[in-house]
Design a protein around this motif. Structure first.
Motif, short mmCIF file in Angstrom:
data_model
loop_
_atom_site.label_atom_id
_atom_site.label_comp_id
_atom_site.label_asym_id
_atom_site.label_seq_id
_atom_site.Cartn_x
_atom_site.Cartn_y
_atom_site.Cartn_z
N LEU A 216 0.84 -1.18 0.00
CA LEU A 216 0.00 0.00 0.00
C LEU A 216 0.89 1.25 0.00
O LEU A 216 2.02 1.21 0.48
CB LEU A 216 -0.91 0.03 1.23
N LEU A 217 0.34 2.34 -0.53
CA LEU A 217 1.07 3.60 -0.56
C LEU A 217 0.12 4.73 -0.20
O LEU A 217 -1.01 4.79 -0.68
CB LEU A 217 1.65 3.85 -1.96
N LEU A 218 0.59 5.64 0.64
CA LEU A 218 -0.15 6.85 0.97
C LEU A 218 0.40 8.02 0.16
O LEU A 218 1.61 8.16 0.02
CB LEU A 218 -0.01 7.19 2.46
N SER A 219 -0.50 8.84 -0.37
CA SER A 219 -0.09 10.09 -1.02
C SER A 219 -0.77 11.25 -0.32
O SER A 219 -1.98 11.24 -0.12
CB SER A 219 -0.43 10.07 -2.52
N CYS A 220 0.04 12.24 0.09
CA CYS A 220 -0.45 13.40 0.82
C CYS A 220 -0.50 14.59 -0.12
O CYS A 220 0.51 14.91 -0.77
CB CYS A 220 0.45 13.71 2.01
N CYS A 221 -1.64 15.25 -0.17
CA CYS A 221 -1.88 16.22 -1.23
C CYS A 221 -2.12 17.63 -0.69
O CYS A 221 -2.57 17.82 0.45
CB CYS A 221 -3.08 15.76 -2.06
N ASP A 222 -1.86 18.59 -1.55
CA ASP A 222 -2.10 19.99 -1.23
C ASP A 222 -3.59 20.29 -1.08
O ASP A 222 -3.96 21.33 -0.52
CB ASP A 222 -1.49 20.86 -2.35
N ASP A 223 -4.45 19.39 -1.56
CA ASP A 223 -5.89 19.61 -1.44
C ASP A 223 -6.44 19.21 -0.07
O ASP A 223 -7.65 19.25 0.15
CB ASP A 223 -6.65 18.87 -2.55
N GLY A 224 -5.56 18.83 0.86
CA GLY A 224 -5.97 18.47 2.21
C GLY A 224 -6.41 17.03 2.37
O GLY A 224 -6.88 16.65 3.43
N ARG A 225 -6.21 16.22 1.34
CA ARG A 225 -6.64 14.83 1.40
C ARG A 225 -5.46 13.87 1.33
O ARG A 225 -4.41 14.19 0.79
CB ARG A 225 -7.62 14.53 0.26
N ARG B 17 -7.91 19.80 7.64
CA ARG B 17 -8.54 21.03 7.16
C ARG B 17 -7.60 21.83 6.24
O ARG B 17 -8.00 22.89 5.74
CB ARG B 17 -8.95 21.91 8.34
N ASP B 18 -6.39 21.33 6.07
CA ASP B 18 -5.40 22.06 5.29
C ASP B 18 -4.48 21.04 4.61
O ASP B 18 -4.69 19.83 4.72
CB ASP B 18 -4.60 23.00 6.20
N THR B 19 -3.47 21.55 3.93
CA THR B 19 -2.48 20.70 3.28
C THR B 19 -1.97 19.61 4.23
O THR B 19 -1.73 19.87 5.40
CB THR B 19 -1.30 21.56 2.81
N VAL B 20 -1.80 18.40 3.72
CA VAL B 20 -1.21 17.31 4.50
C VAL B 20 0.24 17.18 4.06
O VAL B 20 0.52 16.89 2.89
CB VAL B 20 -1.96 15.99 4.30
#
Length: 275
Positions: free
Chosen positions: A78-87, A106-109
């Motif tokens: 599995l891979l996690l991707s952290c996005c500027d869209d807060g998700r 509520r903000d960038t992750v």
């Protein structure tokens, strides 16, 4: 002593992203590479064990903003991707399919770290929230922090968590068993942090193009039983006797902030070589 690895040489240029690459991470077995980009995609690469050359395996699309960070699960499935869209998005690395999208922030992750069981992970960012979630899409816990988090690192056994708070130039050291905390002060805003697998050594990367190696000691990441025995015998809590200064310093670009973000990591057969 943790030597830098001198045997690094140019092998290949990967040019399949259409914009800046903001983060890369090798899988634990070294046979895959994930690259996160401002172009709103993550590319999964297969790395040939014999030649070291990489070829594209999957293109992970669907992010609504630049991708800042990626993290492989302990089994690399599995891979996690952290996005500027807060998700945060959870991907199946074998098929390249999206399994879950998390909207707990509520903000960038800016960062994420897997717990050793491969079923849970932590995430954080400038919203000052530290969130624990599971791979089924559920939020398990959340903690409100006092400072925004730029990056985090978790020891291999999950006993020790480090939060890098960039603008405050602070490293918050958290013992997961009892949530006790200690603090290290840095000289410049942080860009990233990384722990050795045993939790003893910490690398901090600073905006002034300097890398610090901190020796946190052998007792800091000890088991709850070992810690209790040490405290009962009269030894001080390791969190109250953190080092006042880094053990070693590496400087690039004359210690001046440059165009690129400096990141470092541990490698080698024993996981104790600084790269």
């Amino acid at each position: 002593m943790l030597p830098c690895n001198p045997s690094i040489y140019f092998l290949q240029v990967l040019e399949q992203h259409s914009n800046e690459v903001w983060h890369i991470a090798f899988s634990h077995d070294g046979e895959q590479l994930a690259s996160a980009s401002k172009d709103r995609t993550v590319l999964l690469w297969r790395v040939c064990p014999s030649t070291g050359r990489a070829t594209i395996r999957h293109r992970l699309s669907g992010h609504n903003g630049p991708v800042l960070y990626v993290a492989w699960s302990p089994r690399d499935d599995l891979l996690l991707s952290c996005c500027d869209d807060g998700r945060i998005r959870l991907w199946d690395t074998a098929t390249g399919t999206l399994k879950h999208t998390y909207s707990h922030h509520r903000d960038t992750v800016t960062s994420a770290a897997w717990l050793p069981d491969g079923q849970r992970f932590l995430s954080a960012g400038p919203d000052k929230l530290l969130v624990m979630s599971d791979i089924n899409g559920r939020e398990i816990s959340r903690w409100k922090r006092q400072l925004a988090v730029q990056d985090m690192a978790l020891s291999g056994d999950g006993s020790l968590l480090v939060l890098g708070c960039s603008s405050d130039r602070l490293l918050q050291i958290i013992r997961m068993s009892d949530q006790a905390e200690g603090v290290l002060q840095e000289m410049s805003p942080l860009t990233s942090v990384v722990l050795s697998a045993d939790g003893r050594y910490l690398l901090t990367n600073l905006q002034c193009h300097t890398v610090h190696l901190w020796d946190l000691g052998s007792n800091l990441a000890s088991s709850p039983g070992g810690l209790a025995a040490a405290l009962d015998s009269g030894e001080p809590d390791p969190l109250t006797s953190l080092p006042p200064a880094p053990a070693m310093e590496y400087t690039a670009n004359g210690g001046r902030q440059g165009r690129f973000v400096l990141r470092s990591g541990f490698g080698g057969s024993d996981g104790r070589s600084a790269n």
